[in-house]
Design an enzyme around this catalytic site. Structure first.
Site, PDB file in Angstrom:
ATOM      1  N   GLY A 122     -37.291 -13.919  27.868  1.00  0.00           N
ATOM      2  CA  GLY A 122     -36.681 -12.664  28.313  1.00  0.00           C
ATOM      3  C   GLY A 122     -36.032 -12.840  29.669  1.00  0.00           C
ATOM      4  O   GLY A 122     -36.585 -12.419  30.684  1.00  0.00           O
ATOM      5  N   SER A 156     -34.077 -15.374  21.409  1.00  0.00           N
ATOM      6  CA  SER A 156     -34.323 -16.053  20.130  1.00  0.00           C
ATOM      7  C   SER A 156     -35.789 -15.938  19.750  1.00  0.00           C
ATOM      8  O   SER A 156     -36.657 -15.976  20.622  1.00  0.00           O
ATOM      9  CB  SER A 156     -33.945 -17.530  20.235  1.00  0.00           C
ATOM     10  OG  SER A 156     -32.593 -17.651  20.585  1.00  0.00           O
ATOM     11  N   GLU A 239     -34.293 -27.437  30.593  1.00  0.00           N
ATOM     12  CA  GLU A 239     -33.393 -27.137  29.497  1.00  0.00           C
ATOM     13  C   GLU A 239     -32.141 -28.001  29.552  1.00  0.00           C
ATOM     14  O   GLU A 239     -31.628 -28.458  28.546  1.00  0.00           O
ATOM     15  CB  GLU A 239     -33.029 -25.655  29.540  1.00  0.00           C
ATOM     16  CG  GLU A 239     -32.155 -25.207  28.399  1.00  0.00           C
ATOM     17  CD  GLU A 239     -32.043 -23.682  28.336  1.00  0.00           C
ATOM     18  OE1 GLU A 239     -31.567 -23.203  27.310  1.00  0.00           O
ATOM     19  OE2 GLU A 239     -32.425 -22.990  29.290  1.00  0.00           O
TER      20      GLU A 239
END
Lengths: 377, 287
Positions: A122, A156, A239
């Site tokens: 989030g 997602s 990431e």
């Protein structure tokens, strides 16, 4: 300059390969992409199998070179990628491991590693995309709880997640980077509403999450209050570092499949197409070498991959789109048929230059942080 | 796996850069751009430094280093715009007397062209039918040959290393200019349109670096072909974007930028261009 692995790493590769040869044939076939509970069950089951075999922690608790071999071999063997475990294994987990208390690590890490709990992210909001630090979801202290109001977007796996790594504003008066905190939010808390969003590929791959007076224990905060921006940057650099290793291996396989299809269909005499595929082969070979370069640098410099990940991410996301455009060329009129191979992948490749930092944002990062150009607007 | 440079390799690169800055700086480059003559004294200095004997085994009087070291040295040569048939002479070391020491200058047909033919003592292979052309690069005299010469994979690798040097150099030049040139009351590098050009320069150079260094380590045909394509792109497109960042100054003879672009074009034409590399990489997909 050395590209060879240590005997220990090669032994690890051999053991992993042998295990994959026994574990993959008994894996159930992939479920219908629209069946979220089935997808969750399959992804968690695969993580459980990895855990039982001693490979559960590889995504963050291994040397970068071992992790590289793990991702290389699992993808090459056709094993599932992380799927619903993505945020747990690659974002929230590493963040908790790096920044959490002992108690938080004990509470949240084992269920991620054992394939029992799914996490979602989030971060982005309707008004805070590329400019993430402008996020407005508000958390007010009420005793030993935060009360959270706001909304998140592009989340997602929200439909099947147990936990959400949530960025909230805890001090609206502080400079914007300094008033943010990182919370672990249970997705079944009262006041959490998930509304699936349909992507241009036709499926509901992500969702909007509405938060209406959601009560989250203060004990669920990772890092200090108002230190969430720094905590988050640790996650984002993961990431951009090693998250795409498996995908590069997969793209190189797709390229070979495209060449085989072109030969089968008599298109191999077309020099323009052939040379286009040859150039893509160079591109993905170079991306593989760049991955090795970045991993080697991370191994030498310790843990967290740096802004060099932005260089890779920029080049890779465009290369992936070029790959599937070439696939459309191979398919000819079949490129307009959703049932042809690669067509859905071509559609989802369009997200790569947007998700996890648009190419424009990445170029600005490269210009200002790597090249030292003056900060602009 | 330690892909990064070893301490010895870093030292070799440093020493090469120092030598070239001392012996082939802006003054020498400007002098060279005036005519097509080769600086024989410089050539001997390079020979004494072991430049041409880098890959020759020690028992044959060479330095006995591998391709990774050669690639680092040629990256520096590319960066400095060093002139002369460097690769042809290095490849002749051990076969043509005097090549290794820099006494003999060797030119070689590579694809459709021969560089520095008139200045060379020895030409390989037969270049009797070569015709002089007015070279686009003022620092590289060119002849054309009627039949394409066989392509040497080591020459392709070393050319890719030179292109990498150019790619890195033009990125630095563009960034320097973007930091110092002011318009609208601020450095042009504060504008995203310029920032993003510079970011593209770095991305291409660093991707090419990984490909070129890996090719030097493996020596594999596919790696060399990929290195060539990536490095040609990084050098040619990089020099173009560097020129763009320099604005009107970039279009002048005075500026160094055009020399990098023209040299990158010359190198991209070696071995008949990139088509063969694309074909080899396409064929590898179906192997």
């Amino acid at each position: 300059m050395d590209l060879s692995h240590t005997p220990e790493d090669e032994e690890f590769r051999a053991r992993l390969r042998a295990w994959l040869a026994t574990a993959l044939p008994v894996l159930p076939p992939p479920p219908d992409p629209a069946d979220w509970p089935a997808r969750r069950a399959r992804d968690l089951g695969w993580q459980r199998a990895l855990y039982d075999a001693g490979y559960g922690e590889l995504h963050w608790d291994a040397s970068p070179t071992t992790r590289l071999i793990f991702l290389e071999e699992t993808e090459a063997a056709g094993a599932p990628y992380v799927g619903a475990n993505f945020v747990g294994l690659l974002h929230a987990g590493p963040t908790i491991a790096a920044e959490g208390t002992d108690g938080q690590r004990r509470r949240w890490l084992p269920p991620i590693l054992r394939g029992e709990e799914v996490w979602c992210q989030g971060f982005s909001e309707p008004g805070a995309g590329s400019d993430l630090a402008s996020l407005r979801t508000r958390a007010r202290r009420d005793g030993d709880h935060y009360v959270v109001d706001g909304s998140k977007i592009w989340t997602s796996h929200a439909e099947v997640a147990d936990w959400c790594e949530l960025l909230v504003r805890t001090d609206p008066d502080a400079p914007r980077h300094r008033g943010i905190s990182w919370l672990a939010m249970p997705m079944d808390a009262p006041g959490v509403t998930v509304r699936p969003l349909r992507t241009l590929a036709g499926s509901a791959e992500f969702a909007e999450v509405f938060l209406d007076g959601v009560r989250i224990p203060v004990a669920n905060r990772v890092g200090a209050e108002n230190d969430g921006w720094r905590v988050t940057m640790v996650t984002l650099s993961f990431e951009r570092g090693t998250a795409f290793v498996g995908e590069v291996v997969a793209c190189r396989r797709v390229l070979r499949e495209l060449a085989a299809a072109a030969r089968r269909d008599g298109r191999w005499d077309d020099a323009v197409l052939r040379r286009r595929l040859g150039r893509l082969n160079a591109e993905f070979l170079a991306l593989w070498r760049l991955t090795q370069w970045n991993v080697s640098e991370a191994a030498a410099g310790g843990g967290v991959p740096g802004v060099g990940g932005s260089v890779f991410k920029l080049r890779y996301s465009h290369a992936r789109q070029d790959l599937y455009d070439a696939a459309a060329d191979v398919l000819g009129p079949g490129a307009l048929d959703l049932d042809s191979p690669w067509v859905l992948d071509r559609l989802s490749s369009l997200s790569y230059t947007i998700a996890a930092g648009t190419s424009q944002i990445q170029r600005t990062i490269v210009a200002e942080r790597m090249l030292g150009l003056p900060r602009g607007r | 796996m330690r892909f990064q440079l070893t301490e010895d390799q870093t030292a070799l690169r440093r020493a090469t850069r120092d030598l070239l800055e001392r012996r082939f700086g802006e003054r020498e480059r400007r002098a060279a751009a005036g005519g097509g003559s080769l600086d024989r004294a410089l050539w001997r200095t390079l020979g004494d430094a072991g430049f041409f004997a880098l890959c020759l085994p020690e028992r044959d009087g060479g330095v006995g280093l591998g391709f990774p070291e050669a690639v680092l040295v040629f990256e520096e040569a590319g960066r400095a715009l060093l002139t002369g048939p460097l690769i042809a002479t290095l490849r002749a070391a051990g076969e043509v007397p005097g090549a290794a020491s820099g006494e003999t200058v060797v030119a070689a047909a590579d694809g459709w062209t021969v560089e520095w033919l008139a200045a060379a003592d020895v030409a390989r292979p037969d270049t009797a039918d070569a015709v002089a052309v007015r070279s686009v690069d003022p620092l590289t005299p060119l002849h054309r040959v009627a039949r394409a010469a066989r392509v040497d994979p080591v020459a392709v690798l070393l050319t890719a290393a030179e292109q990498l040097g150019t790619a890195v150099r033009v990125c630095e030049l563009a960034v320097q200019h973007a930091r110092t040139r002011e318009q609208f009351g601020r450095p042009i590098g504060a504008f995203q349109a310029v920032q993003h050009l510079c970011a593209g320069l770095l991305v291409r150079a660093e991707t090419a670096r990984a490909a070129v260094y890996a090719a030097a380590v493996t020596g594999a045909r596919t790696d060399i072909a990929a290195a060539r394509l990536l490095a040609d792109e990084a050098a040619v497109d990089g020099a173009r974007d560097c020129l763009q960042v320099h604005g009107g100054m970039g279009f002048t003879w005075e500026s160094e930028v055009h020399l990098h672009l023209k040299r990158a074009w010359v190198r991209a034409g070696r071995g008949g261009g990139g088509a063969a590399a694309e074909e080899a990489l396409a064929a590898a997909l179906t192997a």
